[in-house]
Every structure is written in C-alpha cells, then in structure tokens.
Scaffold this active site. Structure first.
Site, PDB file in Angstrom:
ATOM      1  N   PHE A 120       0.884  -1.177   0.000  1.00 58.09           N
ATOM      2  CA  PHE A 120       0.000   0.000   0.000  1.00 58.09           C
ATOM      3  C   PHE A 120       0.914   1.217   0.000  1.00 58.09           C
ATOM      4  O   PHE A 120       1.634   1.445   0.975  1.00 58.09           O
ATOM      5  CB  PHE A 120      -0.829  -0.072   1.285  1.00 58.09           C
ATOM      6  CG  PHE A 120      -1.856   1.003   1.484  1.00 58.09           C
ATOM      7  CD1 PHE A 120      -3.064   0.975   0.807  1.00 58.09           C
ATOM      8  CD2 PHE A 120      -1.649   2.011   2.422  1.00 58.09           C
ATOM      9  CE1 PHE A 120      -4.048   1.940   1.047  1.00 58.09           C
ATOM     10  CE2 PHE A 120      -2.624   2.972   2.664  1.00 58.09           C
ATOM     11  CZ  PHE A 120      -3.826   2.935   1.974  1.00 58.09           C
ATOM     12  N   GLU A 359      -0.192   3.778   9.720  1.00 58.58           N
ATOM     13  CA  GLU A 359      -1.641   3.746   9.425  1.00 58.58           C
ATOM     14  C   GLU A 359      -2.418   4.778  10.244  1.00 58.58           C
ATOM     15  O   GLU A 359      -3.543   4.526  10.681  1.00 58.58           O
ATOM     16  CB  GLU A 359      -2.204   2.329   9.583  1.00 58.58           C
ATOM     17  CG  GLU A 359      -1.672   1.424   8.485  1.00 58.58           C
ATOM     18  CD  GLU A 359      -2.199   0.022   8.528  1.00 58.58           C
ATOM     19  OE1 GLU A 359      -3.416  -0.138   8.693  1.00 58.58           O
ATOM     20  OE2 GLU A 359      -1.388  -0.908   8.402  1.00 58.58           O
TER      21      GLU A 359
END
Ligand code: COS
Length: 376
Positions: A120, A359
């Site tokens: 990601f 995150e």
C-alpha cells in the site's frame, strides 16, 4: 494462551472460534521464524500462510473484519513478522477488494494463495499524516497515465509484486484530486530508491516513479476518488492494527504471568507481592478494554456499517497505546531479562512502537475521534 474467554463474547460467532483454533494450531507448529533475513522470511511466511488457506481472509468481495482481527492478534502473539506478512496482503489489496474491477480482482487469486505480495503506497517524504497534500503526480497521457513522484515507508517495498499507489490526478483541490492505481512491481519506471531499517526490522522501502506509464485499466475506482478509497481501506485496517497490538499485549501479559508464578523474590513468589499484582491487574484491564474496542469496531463493520471511522480510530488509538504500556510493565517485571536481546519481551518492546505511528499516528486518531464527536 491463558485467557481465551473473549472468544465467547457476542461479537464473535462459531466460525470465528474455529478459525482461532485452526490458526493457533498452525502458529504453534510453524512459529516463530528466524528473522535474520527479513525479506526471505516474509516471502516464505506469505507462501506458507497462503498454502494453509489463511490468506483467503485478506481480500475478496466481502472482508470479514472480525476474522482479520482474530488472525492478526493470534499471529502477533506468536511472531510479529508473521502478523506483518499476513496484514500487508490485506492492506496492499484492500482498495482492489473494495473498489476493484473484475480484471483487477484477478490479482486477489494470487495474493490469497500467497503467490504474490502486495503493498500500500500512500505516504510520501513530505506528506505522512497529511494525505491530502501528497505530491506524486498521475498525469493523463493519451488513454492512460504517467506517474512521477516518490513514496516512503512502504511496507513490503522491494519485495512486493503489486503496489496500490495513490497519486494526484487534479480533479479538484487537495483531497478531491487524488486517484488510486494498481501498479505491478515490474512496471518500467518503478524504482526501489532506498531500503529502510527500523527498530524492529521489517521490509520497508522508499519508492520512486520515474515516467511510469499505466493504462487506464490500472485506475482503481473513479478518478478523484483516491482519498476516500485510502480512508475506507484504512478504516478497516486501522481496526486490525489494534488487533495486532492486542496480540502483542496478550503475549506480554502471558509472559508476565508465568514469570510471576515461577520467580521468587524476598522469600515469596513474585505473584504474591501486591505491587506485582497491581501491575498484572492493570495489564489485564488494558488487554480486555482494548479487545472490546477492537471487536466492537470489527463487528460494526461486519454488520454492514458504511463507515467505522470513529470506531476504528478508537480501537487503534487505545489498543496500541495500552499495548505499549502493558509491554513496558512486562519488561519491568522481567528485570534484566526484559531488555536482553533475543528475549520475547525485548522483541515485543521494539515491535509495538511503530504501531502508534503507522496507518495514522495516535495524534491523527485523536483528531478523527474529536471531529466525529464535534460533528454529532
Ligand atoms: N471514509 C470515507 N470518506 C472519508 C473518510 C473515511 N474514513 N475520512 C474522510 N473522508 C472524506 C470526508 O468526508 C471528506 O469528504 P467531503 O470533502 O466530501 O466532505 C474528505 O474525505 C476529506 O476529509 P477530511 O476533510 O477529513 O480530510 P483531511 O485532509 O482533514 O484529513 C486525516 C483527515 C488527517 C484524518 C487524514 O489525512 C488521515 O487519516 N491521515 C493519516 C494518514 C495515514 O493513516 N497515513 C498512513 C498511511 S499507511 S502506513
């Protein structure tokens, strides 16, 4: 593990208890692994988790967030790198699962079998927390796009087979002008510019895109939808970061309980000293409270909630902060052994720190929670 009573909480179903048993047996037989070569170890873990069928949980038309959380906390309790390898297959393909075309979803067959690794790619050298200002440009050229820019702190960077990349396409200002792309690792123009070493070694890299050409079919979702896609993926995976922290905290508590029972001090068992009991009580409370927030968030999503932004932020913030505290107490209860290289508690101490940053840092989660309260 000493306390498995949470498996009977109403958030979980019989299939979750079966998954917990199966994965626990797999972990007991397969983990921990030797981390001397983290790249090779992660590739192997993905292959083995795929062969055993556990990566089926990481992507597809429907993601069961409770299963993801249960898997992450179980793996994290045994081996932090195994949790990482599992989680990145999900985070790296989350945008494809949620917004991908049938053609893009063909990648999921490979990532779920453990035959391809996913990543990601959102963070950049000049934009970590402030996603809306990212600089990587995806310019329309003919019927496709040309990408130029840089990404950093990319987990699985250097070993991934596909990257989900977020770039500015300019449909609107800030958050309204980003789009998501599926970029196979062998696309010309994708460069691994630097491998990054951290407190607890994981495969991480700084990536460059230099005149990288993509067909229009590489676009995930609609042009300009990238910010929302990134946030929707993070909503799911932030809850699971809380679950990984929970796994680390449970391990620290278990290690502390067995240490307290087996070690003598001042003519008594460590466990008989009330100051030690006070620490154990704080740790058990932190673990249960974190678990409630993690499984509340996961259950809410699995019930069909469109967004779990607030629940996921609470779960990640609380579980990661409290796991740090639980592990710190475990180090204290282990004395010198707690900081001895190679001791499980020492590795947990290194492993947990990054979870309060990646995150969405703890500070960002507080902003998200406060904004949600203020909007009510
Ligand atoms: N799901 C769907 N849509 C969302 C969303 C979510 N979870 N969060 C925000 N949005 C939407 C908003 O509704 C808003 O839409 P409108 O403009 O139509 O109202 C738009 O996206 C912009 O949202 P917002 O104004 O909240 O954006 P900000 O630039 O203020 O950023 C934070 C918000 C800071 C929360 C965001 O940038 C963030 O999460 N940063 C941390 C990034 C991160 O986790 N990085 C780690 C990368 S992976 S290691």
């Amino acid at each position: 593990m000493s306390d498995t009573s949470f498996l009977d909480w109403p958030f979980l179903e019989a299939r979750h208890r079966e998954l917990a048993d199966e994965l626990e047996a797999w972990c007991a037989a397969e983990l921990p692994r030797d981390h001397a070569d983290v790249d090779a170890c992660c590739v192997r873990l993905v292959r083995d988790l795929g062969r055993a069928g556990f990566l089926e949980l990481t992507g597809g038309d429907a993601i069961d967030v409770r299963s993801l959380c249960l898997a992450r906390e179980t793996l994290a309790r045994h081996d932090g790198l195994a949790d990482f390898a599992f989680a990145m297959q999900g985070l790296g393909t989350g945008a494809i699962s949620l917004y991908g075309t049938p053609e893009q979803k063909q990648w999921l067959e490979r990532t779920r079998r453990g035959e391809a690794l996913a990543a990601f790619a959102l963070s950049e050298p000049r934009s970590g927390s402030d996603v809306a200002r990212l600089d990587t440009i995806a310019e329309r050229v003919g019927d496709g796009y040309r990408l130029d820019g840089e990404k950093t702190w990319i987990s699985n960077g250097g070993i991934a087979d596909l990257y989900t990349v977020f770039a500015r396409t300019g449909e609107g200002p800030g958050a309204k002008g980003l789009s998501a792309f599926l970029v196979p690792a062998d696309t010309p123009g994708l460069e691994i510019r630097e491998r990054l070493e951290t407190l607890s070694p994981h495969p991480l890299a700084r990536l460059g895109f230099n005149d990288l050409r993509l067909p229009r079919s590489a676009l995930i979702g609609e042009p300009g939808q990238g910010f929302r896609i990134a946030m929707a993926v993070l909503d799911v995976f932030r809850a699971t970061v809380g679950a990984a922290a929970l796994g680390f905290a449970r391990r620290a508590l278990d290690e502390s309980l067995s240490r307290s029972r087996s070690r003598e001090l001042f003519g008594a068992q460590l466990a008989e000293l009330q100051m030690v009991q006070g620490h154990l009580a704080d740790m058990a409370l932190d673990v249960d409270a974190a678990a409630l927030l993690v499984y509340r968030a996961a259950w809410t999503k699995d019930q069909g909630a469109a967004r779990i932004t607030r629940e996921a932020a609470m779960a990640k913030l609380y579980a990661t902060d409290r796991a740090q505290r639980v592990i710190d107490k475990a180090v204290q209860l282990h004395g010198g052994d707690g900081v001895r290289k190679g001791h499980i508690v020492e590795s947990l101490y290194r492993e947990i720190r990054a979870l309060r940053i990646y995150e969405g840092a703890s500070d960002v989660q507080k902003v998200v929670i406060a904004r949600s309260c203020l909007a009510e």
